[in-house]
Design an enzyme around this catalytic site. Sequence first.
Site, PDB file in Angstrom:
ATOM      1  N   SER A  75      51.516  11.392  51.905  1.00  0.00           N
ATOM      2  CA  SER A  75      51.076  10.010  51.731  1.00  0.00           C
ATOM      3  C   SER A  75      50.374   9.820  50.396  1.00  0.00           C
ATOM      4  O   SER A  75      49.677  10.724  49.905  1.00  0.00           O
ATOM      5  CB  SER A  75      50.112   9.632  52.858  1.00  0.00           C
ATOM      6  OG  SER A  75      49.462   8.412  52.589  1.00  0.00           O
ATOM      7  N   TYR A 120      44.238  10.350  59.295  1.00  0.00           N
ATOM      8  CA  TYR A 120      45.604  10.481  58.804  1.00  0.00           C
ATOM      9  C   TYR A 120      45.661  11.235  57.476  1.00  0.00           C
ATOM     10  O   TYR A 120      46.424  12.203  57.320  1.00  0.00           O
ATOM     11  CB  TYR A 120      46.207   9.086  58.646  1.00  0.00           C
ATOM     12  CG  TYR A 120      47.588   9.072  58.026  1.00  0.00           C
ATOM     13  CD1 TYR A 120      48.674   9.617  58.693  1.00  0.00           C
ATOM     14  CD2 TYR A 120      47.797   8.469  56.782  1.00  0.00           C
ATOM     15  CE1 TYR A 120      49.947   9.588  58.135  1.00  0.00           C
ATOM     16  CE2 TYR A 120      49.056   8.431  56.219  1.00  0.00           C
ATOM     17  CZ  TYR A 120      50.133   8.988  56.890  1.00  0.00           C
ATOM     18  OH  TYR A 120      51.382   8.958  56.329  1.00  0.00           O
TER      19      TYR A 120
END
Length: 669
Positions: A524, A537
């Site tokens: 990410s 996350y």
Amino acid sequence: MAYFVTGATGFIGRYLVTELVENREGTIYALCREGSRARLQALVDQWGEDRVVPVVGDLSEPDLGVDPQWIAEHRGDVDHVFHLAAIYDMTASDELNEQLNVGGTRNAVALAEHLGAGCFHQVSSVAASGDFVGVFDETMFDEGQRLPSPYHRTKFESERIVREECEVPWRVYRPAVVVGDSETGAMDKVDGPYYFFPLLKRMRDALPGWVPLVGVDLGDTNVVPVDYVAKAMDHLAHVPGHDGEAFHLVNPEPMNTVGLVNTFAAAANAPRFAVPVDRTVTGLLPTQLLPRALRPAALLGRALHLPPVQLALAQTIGRLGIPPEVLGHVSFSSVYASRRTERALAGSGISVPDLDSYAPALWSWWEEKLDDSIKDDGAAVRALANKTVVITGASSGIGLVTAVQVARAGGVPVLVARGREKLDDTVRLIQAQGGTAHAYPCDLSDLDAIDALTKQLREDFDHVDFVVNNAGRSIRRSLKLSEDRFHDFERTMQLNYYGAIRLVMGLLPAMREQQSGHIVNVSSIGVLTSPPRFSAYVASKAALDAWSNVVSSELVGDGISFTTIHMPLVRTPMIAPTKLYDRFPTISPGQAARKVITALVDRPHEINTKTGNLGALAHTLAPKTAFRILHLAYQVFPDSTAAKAGTTPAGKSESEQLLLARLLQGVHW
């Protein structure tokens, strides 16, 4: 009541049979060639109805090649014959159009007569109007119009056969350009406006969306979604008192061709076209006083068919995937009135949806499942042909599109996700496109299940060349709202970190033995930018990044390498619960999958975006300033409704949110 349908495995035919299955009773006999029985059976399995019965035949044979004994046994039993089987292709040859569209219709009419059918339903096309100029309504047919292509001519001639030779009652349906499903976007081939989609994709990837481009007013066109066509045909076929009539299945409000292209360009986030000289200017010229042959449209049409022009077009737009012969049919000289059709549909709730409402679905389906530009990428084909590529999270989003692209390049995707049904759907899609794929359902948060999976993969495949760790879980919740939710951190780490490395470690023995292998981790942009509310996350993705960086030095001698993709915000089901993302700049699953393909082909250590690199640099050079900016974002963007759990942290105005989102494009907020 019983039905006989030709072209039931075709695009419109599948949707029509679905309507008949859902809304009507009785047996539905579906004509199919012997070689297409498996394809029809797959559809029958999807319909879940044993009253759809295959009848073997051939469009080019008398009585459609149906066994005379079958005809004798079913004479008087068939109430409706729907004839849809035909060539719907502007690029098809004259001979093929003649054989299937004209000869096929004559054979279908003969079969309907021999069956003593109650009504013959002919699916024609607005192409029967040829180059008629002006309003063409449902009562019109032979108006002396010129038929400029084999497709136009055979549609006209096949409709003439029904009107003049059919001895049973008949009805005719004339759809405009039929595009995909207005809800799902589903489409099975590239035709009509889809020919221009590769050009829009190149424009999107090469130019900012705000760049204006100069377009040319090519006239009006008319498109309708396949679900509207099927629903309308089903309804109109059963409304009494309309035998011997034609129905226009068209959009009552035709769209300017440039407007149509711009609608799809907006769906693709590509630049739009502006038309400096349009009909408001050219309409002032007295062209209607000229003989038809000397009018600009006629001159342009003839020029497009000249050999030098065709050659030039083939070397220009032809290289972009647009057949030169399509240009002559991008617009209609006729305006199609549909008052009779609208009256017959009144009260049914069936109407043509606005293109703006479903263009994004059409674009997404094409980009994710029909775009075959990778076949022209020599490097991708060489790198992926006959290679086994394990892809997690392959039932939707980035994983699904990556699997389709790998298969189109000649690779063998091994699809891993929890749900068997969606994986099987993807396998069927890839197989229908001529590829090979395998489905392996597995819960990647279950370490024992991963061990069983890797053992099975080592047994089933001689070599595993690539692994794409795409499956992931995202949680957007501030630390303040996570203090009593430690399981958020555990479950993200379980799937995003432990699951990913357990899969790789289980396949490493096979890769060591073959002395080759490449692992792609879909990480990410948050690892580089550290956005607030993503502590669970981002930490799990950062852990995977760190593990990959460490073991890369240990495994490089075994021919095993890693690529980490710091992916920006992608429009996938994973971000759907966060409704504020609906307004944010995102990349499509197709664009994200292209990054994965680049990682598989070029094998770089990292793939980043400019925004991600800028964020990492800011944290290195000016960490305090970077954290102050991120704290501002923390105040601007509120927690999601699901995360609040009864609290209401204040967020700033929507304009402030959009401004920051656009300035720092692709960052998860």
